[in-house]
Design an enzyme around this catalytic site. Structure first.
Site, PDB file in Angstrom:
ATOM      1  N   LYS A  26     -10.779   0.212  -1.080  1.00  0.00           N
ATOM      2  CA  LYS A  26     -10.056  -1.027  -1.403  1.00  0.00           C
ATOM      3  C   LYS A  26      -9.572  -1.700  -0.128  1.00  0.00           C
ATOM      4  O   LYS A  26      -9.798  -2.895   0.084  1.00  0.00           O
ATOM      5  CB  LYS A  26      -8.861  -0.663  -2.296  1.00  0.00           C
ATOM      6  N   ASN A  27      -8.902  -0.933   0.737  1.00  0.00           N
ATOM      7  CA  ASN A  27      -8.248  -1.550   1.894  1.00  0.00           C
ATOM      8  C   ASN A  27      -9.213  -1.922   3.017  1.00  0.00           C
ATOM      9  O   ASN A  27      -8.808  -2.484   4.023  1.00  0.00           O
ATOM     10  CB  ASN A  27      -7.113  -0.652   2.406  1.00  0.00           C
ATOM     11  N   ARG A  97      -0.699  -8.141  -1.353  1.00  0.00           N
ATOM     12  CA  ARG A  97      -0.348  -8.041   0.061  1.00  0.00           C
ATOM     13  C   ARG A  97      -1.505  -8.513   0.951  1.00  0.00           C
ATOM     14  O   ARG A  97      -1.297  -9.135   1.989  1.00  0.00           O
ATOM     15  CB  ARG A  97       0.018  -6.581   0.387  1.00  0.00           C
ATOM     16  N   CYS A 121       2.322  -4.026  -3.967  1.00  0.00           N
ATOM     17  CA  CYS A 121       3.097  -2.955  -4.583  1.00  0.00           C
ATOM     18  C   CYS A 121       4.554  -3.039  -4.139  1.00  0.00           C
ATOM     19  O   CYS A 121       4.849  -3.372  -2.996  1.00  0.00           O
ATOM     20  CB  CYS A 121       2.520  -1.600  -4.186  1.00  0.00           C
ATOM     21  N   ARG A 126       8.393  -4.903   3.184  1.00  0.00           N
ATOM     22  CA  ARG A 126       7.088  -5.386   3.635  1.00  0.00           C
ATOM     23  C   ARG A 126       7.173  -6.744   4.351  1.00  0.00           C
ATOM     24  O   ARG A 126       6.628  -7.754   3.885  1.00  0.00           O
ATOM     25  CB  ARG A 126       6.098  -5.398   2.476  1.00  0.00           C
ATOM     26  N   ASP A 322       0.019   6.650   1.647  1.00  0.00           N
ATOM     27  CA  ASP A 322      -0.604   6.452   0.330  1.00  0.00           C
ATOM     28  C   ASP A 322      -0.926   7.777  -0.364  1.00  0.00           C
ATOM     29  O   ASP A 322      -1.304   7.784  -1.537  1.00  0.00           O
ATOM     30  CB  ASP A 322      -1.882   5.604   0.470  1.00  0.00           C
ATOM     31  N   ILE A 344       7.028   5.251   6.564  1.00  0.00           N
ATOM     32  CA  ILE A 344       6.383   3.926   6.630  1.00  0.00           C
ATOM     33  C   ILE A 344       7.101   2.892   5.742  1.00  0.00           C
ATOM     34  O   ILE A 344       7.398   1.795   6.186  1.00  0.00           O
ATOM     35  CB  ILE A 344       4.888   4.011   6.223  1.00  0.00           C
ATOM     36  N   ARG A 415      -5.260  -1.338 -10.140  1.00  0.00           N
ATOM     37  CA  ARG A 415      -5.327  -2.150  -8.918  1.00  0.00           C
ATOM     38  C   ARG A 415      -6.112  -1.436  -7.818  1.00  0.00           C
ATOM     39  O   ARG A 415      -6.688  -2.085  -6.952  1.00  0.00           O
ATOM     40  CB  ARG A 415      -3.923  -2.450  -8.395  1.00  0.00           C
TER      41      ARG A 415
HETATM   42  N1  EPU Z   1       5.815  -4.020   9.237  1.00  0.00           N
HETATM   43  C1  EPU Z   1       6.747  -4.801   9.857  1.00  0.00           C
HETATM   44  N2  EPU Z   1       6.422  -6.106  10.086  1.00  0.00           N
HETATM   45  C2  EPU Z   1       5.236  -6.635   9.753  1.00  0.00           C
HETATM   46  C3  EPU Z   1       4.283  -5.814   9.121  1.00  0.00           C
HETATM   47  C4  EPU Z   1       4.605  -4.498   8.879  1.00  0.00           C
HETATM   48  O1  EPU Z   1       7.846  -4.362  10.171  1.00  0.00           O
HETATM   49  O2  EPU Z   1       5.025  -7.820  10.008  1.00  0.00           O
HETATM   50  C5  EPU Z   1       6.141  -2.613   8.973  1.00  0.00           C
HETATM   51  C6  EPU Z   1       6.178  -2.270   7.505  1.00  0.00           C
HETATM   52  O3  EPU Z   1       7.395  -2.640   6.895  1.00  0.00           O
HETATM   53  C7  EPU Z   1       5.963  -0.795   7.525  1.00  0.00           C
HETATM   54  C8  EPU Z   1       5.066  -0.592   8.740  1.00  0.00           C
HETATM   55  O4  EPU Z   1       5.110  -1.800   9.481  1.00  0.00           O
HETATM   56  O5  EPU Z   1       7.172  -0.150   7.765  1.00  0.00           O
HETATM   57  C9  EPU Z   1       3.646  -0.304   8.434  1.00  0.00           C
HETATM   58  O6  EPU Z   1       3.173  -1.069   7.350  1.00  0.00           O
HETATM   59  P1  EPU Z   1       1.753  -1.739   7.410  1.00  0.00           P
HETATM   60  O7  EPU Z   1       1.919  -3.157   7.849  1.00  0.00           O
HETATM   61  O8  EPU Z   1       0.838  -0.868   8.181  1.00  0.00           O
HETATM   62  O9  EPU Z   1       1.314  -1.737   5.903  1.00  0.00           O
HETATM   63  P2  EPU Z   1       0.387  -2.827   5.299  1.00  0.00           P
HETATM   64  O10 EPU Z   1      -0.576  -3.261   6.325  1.00  0.00           O
HETATM   65  O11 EPU Z   1       1.200  -3.828   4.586  1.00  0.00           O
HETATM   66  C10 EPU Z   1      -1.572  -1.298   4.506  1.00  0.00           C
HETATM   67  C11 EPU Z   1      -2.189  -0.957   3.180  1.00  0.00           C
HETATM   68  C12 EPU Z   1      -1.216  -0.111   2.383  1.00  0.00           C
HETATM   69  C13 EPU Z   1      -0.902   1.147   3.174  1.00  0.00           C
HETATM   70  C14 EPU Z   1      -0.353   0.770   4.564  1.00  0.00           C
HETATM   71  C15 EPU Z   1      -0.137   1.959   5.472  1.00  0.00           C
HETATM   72  C16 EPU Z   1      -3.586  -2.869   2.735  1.00  0.00           C
HETATM   73  C17 EPU Z   1      -3.813  -4.081   1.913  1.00  0.00           C
HETATM   74  N3  EPU Z   1      -2.490  -2.185   2.463  1.00  0.00           N
HETATM   75  O12 EPU Z   1      -0.389  -2.020   4.197  1.00  0.00           O
HETATM   76  O13 EPU Z   1      -1.874   0.251   1.185  1.00  0.00           O
HETATM   77  O14 EPU Z   1       0.074   1.896   2.502  1.00  0.00           O
HETATM   78  O15 EPU Z   1      -1.273  -0.117   5.230  1.00  0.00           O
HETATM   79  O16 EPU Z   1      -1.352   2.590   5.727  1.00  0.00           O
HETATM   80  O17 EPU Z   1      -4.374  -2.524   3.603  1.00  0.00           O
HETATM   81  C18 EPU Z   1      -2.005   1.008  -1.045  1.00  0.00           C
HETATM   82  O18 EPU Z   1      -3.248   0.969  -0.912  1.00  0.00           O
HETATM   83  O19 EPU Z   1      -1.431   1.553  -2.015  1.00  0.00           O
HETATM   84  C19 EPU Z   1      -1.168   0.414   0.017  1.00  0.00           C
HETATM   85  C20 EPU Z   1       0.117   0.127  -0.172  1.00  0.00           C
END
Ligand code: EPU
Length: 438
Positions: A26-27, A97, A121, A126, A322, A344, A415
């Site tokens: 998915k990601n 997201r 989610c 976030r 995850d 995270i 999802r």
């Molecule tokens: N963060 C910030 N500022 C930002 C962006 C992120 O502070 O501008 C922080 C977040 O709050 C968090 C940390 O950075 O504490 C890491 O989060 P990350 O940005 O890596 O998460 P994400 O990119 O929003 C993706 C996956 C998630 C997965 C995370 C961690 C996608 C669409 N989503 O999210 O997937 O948990 O990386 O690997 O790629 C899922 O599939 O269930 C899911 C939630």
């Protein structure tokens, strides 16, 4: 229409047998609907999971001026962009997201993007500050307007387009790394991302972009360099989605708890080192091949080495957030005391109260730290999935427990896991989807 899963638990007996074939990630696939804005032509995507989030991102990309058509089982034809539409649909961008990932390529291509604060989610705040700071560093202006509790963001690139920049990530964010990497592909000059995230989905994205003409190096390490250039060309090269390591990991946990002999096929075991190492430490019998993982009933109870084990969720290659909820379900069945730190996301332990109702002995000492005392038998209960991964943890706990469980909010699980009940039934799980007319 409400949909939920009705599960008959095995009461801890190891009954599952057979092959589970893992879907595309998915990601990884989600991001390609954004990447397509960087291309002069379109491309075919293969091994795309048949899940709700893909349908949502495809609808969003279409409304933003991209061709995105499902052309067969797991196949999409994506791109080219039909015109300069830089305003992203408000409702769809709030739903997932991954909508934020489209902002980088759209901004880089058209010089402007307007979107609403992304959803997804419900697992914590976030924020999107690192995306916005990255765009600012590349010379863009960001304006944010709050209207009826919706935050609308407009970003405008400087005249002549985004400029390459050196960007240090305070938090190595997975989607911010992908988004800024793509923004750099059509920017002027060199962009350097420091303290970048290293997830395999980022590497897969970079490899495809490079094969189509992008100049990106270092993806999969903490420093990624991108030299901006012209629109990319797929020239008929298909994009093949890598296996979903989180789906594979979820089934590895399930098979560790309930498998007589289960083979998880079409996966990349090397993407799951952190999980496999932890399970082996507890006594799970696992063997791995180039694209499969096999789990056998060891005939023994699982126990923690030295009666205790601590796991911290981390960016790749650390233990993935995850898989935190499935792993805590696993620890309820292991003799000893384990500690799990969720580092995270802020609100990713709320589901634990339902595992406790099932009989688990878990104490959460803060929003991000849980102590699990195992092993305790579980009994079936009625639960509501709060997000995708805790929903899967409830399915695992329900299949393990004695008696019947109901897992509501099936849409959360849909999802990220395609036809999960059908594929679990194939390995002997007793699970069915129930649809209730309103
Ligand atoms: N963060 C910030 N500022 C930002 C962006 C992120 O502070 O501008 C922080 C977040 O709050 C968090 C940390 O950075 O504490 C890491 O989060 P990350 O940005 O890596 O998460 P994400 O990119 O929003 C993706 C996956 C998630 C997965 C995370 C961690 C996608 C669409 N989503 O999210 O997937 O948990 O990386 O690997 O790629 C899922 O599939 O269930 C899911 C939630």
């Amino acid at each position: 229409m409400e949909e939920f899963f009705r599960i008959q638990g095995a009461g801890g007996k190891k009954t599952l047998k057979g092959d589970f074939v893992v879907s595309g990630a998915k990601n990884a696939a989600l991001k390609m609907f954004g990447a397509a804005f960087l291309f002069a032509d379109g491309f075919e995507m293969r091994n795309v999971p048949e899940i709700e989030d893909i349908r949502s991102v495809a609808a969003l990309a279409e409304k933003s001026g991209l061709t995105a058509k499902r052309v067969g089982e797991g196949k999409w034809q994506v791109g080219p962009a039909k015109g300069e539409i830089w305003k992203m649909d408000e409702e769809l961008s709030r739903k997932i997201r991954a909508s934020i990932v489209l902002t980088g390529p759209i901004l880089s291509r058209f010089g402007k993007v307007e979107f609403s604060f992304p959803g997804g989610c419900n697992i914590g705040k976030r924020p999107i500050d690192q995306f916005l700071d990255g765009y600012r560093a590349m010379g863009a202006k960001v304006s944010e307007v709050e209207q009826e509790k919706v935050l609308n963001v407009t970003i405008t690139a400087p005249k002549g387009g985004l400029r390459g920049a050196e960007i240090f990530m305070r938090n190595p964010s997975h989607t911010a790394t992908e988004t800024l990497m793509m923004a750099g592909v059509l920017a002027r000059g060199k962009t350097v991302l420091k303290n970048a995230a290293m997830e395999p989905e980022i590497v897969a994205l970079a490899e495809y972009l490079v094969a189509c003409g992008a100049a990106i190096s270092g993806a999969g390490t903490p420093t990624i360099e991108i030299v901006g250039g012209k629109l990319l060309k797929a020239s008929g090269r298909p994009y093949v989605t890598i296996p979903d390591r989180i789906e594979a990991g979820s089934i590895i946990v399930l098979a560790s708890l309930l498998g007589k002999k289960v083979t998880i096929r079409n996966c990349e075991p090397c993407h799951l080192d952190a999980l496999i190492a932890a399970l082996k430490l507890c006594g799970v019998r696992i063997t791995t091949g180039p694209d499969f993982v096999e789990i056998f009933d060891s005939g023994k109870n699982y126990r923690l080495p030295d009666k205790s084990l601590t796991i911290k969720t981390q960016g790749y290659p650390g233990f993935p957030t995850d898989l935190q909820a499935p792993m805590i379900s696993f620890f309820t069945q292991v003799d000893g005391d384990s500690v799990v730190f969720e580092t995270i996301f802020e609100s990713r332990l709320e589901y634990i109260q339902d595992l406790v109702k099932m009989g688990a002995s878990i104490v959460t000492v803060s929003n991000n730290q849980a102590f699990i005392h195992g092993s305790t038998p579980l009994v079936g209960k009625e639960m509501k999935s709060l997000d995708l991964r805790s929903g899967m943890a409830f399915v695992i706990a329900g299949l393990l427990a004695k008696g019947e469980s109901l897992v509501h909010n099936a849409y959360n699980i849909d999802r990220g896991y395609a036809n999960i009940e059908g594929r679990l039934k194939n390995i002997g799980a007793k699970i069915e989807r129930v649809r209730v007319e309103p």
